[in-house]
Design an enzyme around this catalytic site. Structure first.
Site: not given
Length: 285
Positions: A73, A170, A219, A228, A231
């Protein structure tokens, strides 16, 4: 159990010092679900335990709000860096953090008061490593060496996706009027699509100019979040692969902005953004 609530651009997690709070591994998923609940718990996009490590300065053990383990993350790791510095667990302004076996290097920007006291971290630059494009390693079911501008049929509509892993999967979807999309309806259908063996995070991206994009994200294991980090990194890579932006961009999010750079020579993605503490407390578990 003592905790600290922190966020990066509104992507909020509950942070726990794993060296001081001993919780059996088998109990963590249920505790995470309880704590993450925004009505009956503390509320957050998940829980992150900050543990000692033999291979880095610290370990980040991250869980999504549904209790599932997550690999990485970007917003969370910046907050880990702020946590360990602000609480005096390290004096270094360049540290390493490992998550699921992957070590990241982080450079801390410290705001020092005029009186010369130690100061606090306000911004962190993270070396997020190499973007992974091979479909089997993301993973995504796709032919060829990479999935760039790849068609995918979701609920009867064909979209074009570019798939990237930044340690977690992703699928980046370019679209117009992203702010009007009903993510609560289409997000879960991407997340659980049969082409993603481990489910996926999905970014819906509107290119504003060569250096700026707007992104919303669904997510995996959490739902729509305000930001994110991984992301944003995947989005920057996807933008460049599709010839839409420069190699360094600003990603505008519902919760703020992140600066992302893909150094093509090094094949390394760098993410720079804020980290903030909301509050601290103690909770019965």
């Amino acid at each position: 159990m003592k905790f600290t609530k922190m966020h990066g651009c509104g992507n909020d997690y509950i942070y726990v010092d794993g060296a001081k709070e001993s919780i059996p591994e088998q109990e963590k998923p249920e505790i995470v679900r309880k704590l993450s609940d925004r009505h009956f718990g503390i509320g957050g996009d998940g829980v992150i335990f900050i543990n000692p490590s033999d291979v880095a300065d610290f370990e980040m053990e991250m869980y999504n709000a549904d209790g599932s383990r997550a690999e990485m993350c970007g917003n969370g790791i910046r907050c880990v860096a702020k946590y360990v510095y602000d609480k005096g667990l390290t004096d270094k302004e360049c540290i390493t953090i490992v998550s699921c076996g992957k070590v990241k290097t982080l450079e801390l920007t410290v705001d020092r008061p005029e009186n010369g006291s130690r100061g606090r971290v306000v911004k962190v630059r993270v070396n997020m490593g190499n973007p992974i494009l091979a479909p089997a390693e993301i993973p995504v079911r796709a032919e060829g060496e990479c999935a760039v501008d790849e068609p995918i049929l979701v609920d009867g509509t064909e979209y074009r996706m570019t798939c990237v892993s930044m340690g977690n999967p992703h699928a980046v979807i370019f679209a117009e009027n992203v702010g009007q999309l009903k993510l609560e309806q289409i997000g879960p259908k991407f997340e659980d699509h049969e082409r993603f063996p481990n489910r996926t995070n999905t970014e819906f991206v509107e290119v504003l100019d060569k250096r700026t994009v707007f992104m919303r994200v669904w997510e995996r294991g959490t739902g729509e979040t305000l930001a994110c980090g991984t992301g944003c990194c995947a989005t920057a890579v996807a933008c460049i692969l599709n010839g839409l932006t420069e190699e360094e961009i600003t990603v505008k999010l519902l919760g703020g902005e992140l600066q992302i750079e893909w150094d093509r020579e090094e094949n390394v993605v760098y993410m720079t953004g804020p980290a903030a503490t909301a509050f601290e407390g103690e909770v019965d578990i």
